[in-house]
Design an enzyme around this catalytic site. Structure first.
Site, short mmCIF file in Angstrom:
data_model
loop_
_atom_site.label_atom_id
_atom_site.label_comp_id
_atom_site.label_asym_id
_atom_site.label_seq_id
_atom_site.Cartn_x
_atom_site.Cartn_y
_atom_site.Cartn_z
N PRO A 1 2.70 -8.19 2.04
CA PRO A 1 3.26 -6.87 2.29
C PRO A 1 3.21 -6.50 3.77
O PRO A 1 3.91 -5.62 4.24
CB PRO A 1 2.39 -5.93 1.45
CG PRO A 1 1.22 -6.70 1.02
CD PRO A 1 1.54 -8.14 1.16
N GLU B 1 -6.47 -9.43 -2.31
CA GLU B 1 -6.16 -8.69 -1.08
C GLU B 1 -5.44 -9.58 -0.06
O GLU B 1 -5.07 -9.13 1.01
CB GLU B 1 -7.46 -8.14 -0.46
CG GLU B 1 -8.16 -7.12 -1.33
CD GLU B 1 -7.23 -5.98 -1.73
OE1 GLU B 1 -7.10 -5.73 -2.94
OE2 GLU B 1 -6.61 -5.37 -0.82
C1 LIG Z 1 -1.82 -10.96 -2.11
O1 LIG Z 1 -0.50 -11.48 -2.06
C2 LIG Z 1 0.53 -10.56 -2.03
C3 LIG Z 1 0.34 -9.27 -2.53
C4 LIG Z 1 1.41 -8.38 -2.48
C5 LIG Z 1 2.63 -8.77 -1.94
N1 LIG Z 1 3.77 -8.00 -1.77
C6 LIG Z 1 4.76 -8.67 -1.17
C7 LIG Z 1 6.06 -8.09 -0.84
O2 LIG Z 1 6.89 -8.79 -0.20
O3 LIG Z 1 6.28 -6.91 -1.19
S1 LIG Z 1 4.36 -10.26 -0.80
C8 LIG Z 1 2.77 -10.08 -1.45
C9 LIG Z 1 1.74 -10.99 -1.50
#
Ligand SMILES: COc1ccc2nc(C(=O)O)sc2c1
Length: 242
Positions: free
Chosen positions: A89, A116
């Protein structure tokens, strides 16, 4: 192109074997490897995460396990070197331009985090040996990187020769010319009282092209004015502005 995915949920990547993408893999247009991160654990619990330094909620994925996995999948000293993609994210936004750029790569490796995230030293260490991109598919937070990897792999793979049935599709879809795609229609001519726009049945190809361009401009103006503002100078001609 070769694509490898490292994950603790290999079955999440099963959709890669379906439909057009699955056929492209069967035809060796794309080679896909999915690897279970736990294969590189050595403890009885096959632990891949631990508590975060500095405290805070959740768990962090262990650098030693990821380091061994990336060494095994990416190699430690070999050519070609893969481009390592880390869905997060906190990453730069993934977009069609990135998909087009990556479609020219011989080898992509996706490191799918959970919890996380992955200990930052894993990314920093990998960056000493290969190009690394931390990328997000949107301004929302998923539970892990697998769904983001599926999205990005599909966006890239559909651009490769022999993957889409009609190569023109990729050239004419949304974002290919910087605009959103306009509406599309098929038979029947009238459905629940809604008729197909007359121009699309006129056989006048110039008028059809003009109508489609106008629909794309109007839709982009209404839904994504930011895309209009980002168009390179000169993209819109006099007819577009009329
Ligand atoms: C912990 O790994 C994650 C967690 C949330 C997440 N959200 C993404 C997104 O592109 O919105 S990639 C991603 C990877």
């Amino acid at each position: 192109m070769r694509i490898d995915v490292i994950t603790i949920f290999p079955d999440y990547l099963a959709p890669l074997r379906e439909a057009l993408l699955g056929k492209a893999i069967e035809r060796d247009r794309i080679a896909v490897g999915v690897h279970d991160l736990r294969n590189w654990t050595h403890d009885v619990h096959r632990a891949v995460d631990d508590s975060p330094y500095g405290g805070g909620p959740g768990m962090v994925m262990k650098p030693d396990v990821w380091g061994e996995a990336l060494d095994a999948v990416c190699g430690t000293a070999q050519t070609p070197v893969p481009r390592l993609v880390v869905p997060t994210p906190a990453g730069r936004p993934f977009d069609q331009r990135t998909a087009i750029r990556w479609s020219a790569e011989p080898w992509l490796v996706f490191a799918c985090g959970r919890y996380e995230g992955i200990d930052q030293r894993v990314i920093d260490d990998a960056a000493t040996r290969m190009p690394v991109e931390e990328v997000s598919i949107g301004d929302y937070v998923l539970v892990g990187g697998e769904v983001a990897a599926l999205v990005m792999i599909e966006a890239v793979a559909r651009l490769l020769p022999g993957v889409l049935g009609n190569p023109l599709s990729a050239e004419q879809d949304s974002f290919s010319d910087g605009l959103l795609e306009g509406p599309c229609y098929t038979r029947p001519e009238v459905w629940r009282g809604h008729a197909v726009p007359d121009v699309l049945r006129s056989g006048n190809h110039a008028a059809i092209a003009r109508w489609r361009r106008d629909q794309a401009l109007a839709r982009t103006y209404r839904r994504r004015p930011d895309l209009l503002a980002a168009l390179p100078t000169g993209t819109l001609d006099a007819a577009d502005r009329a």
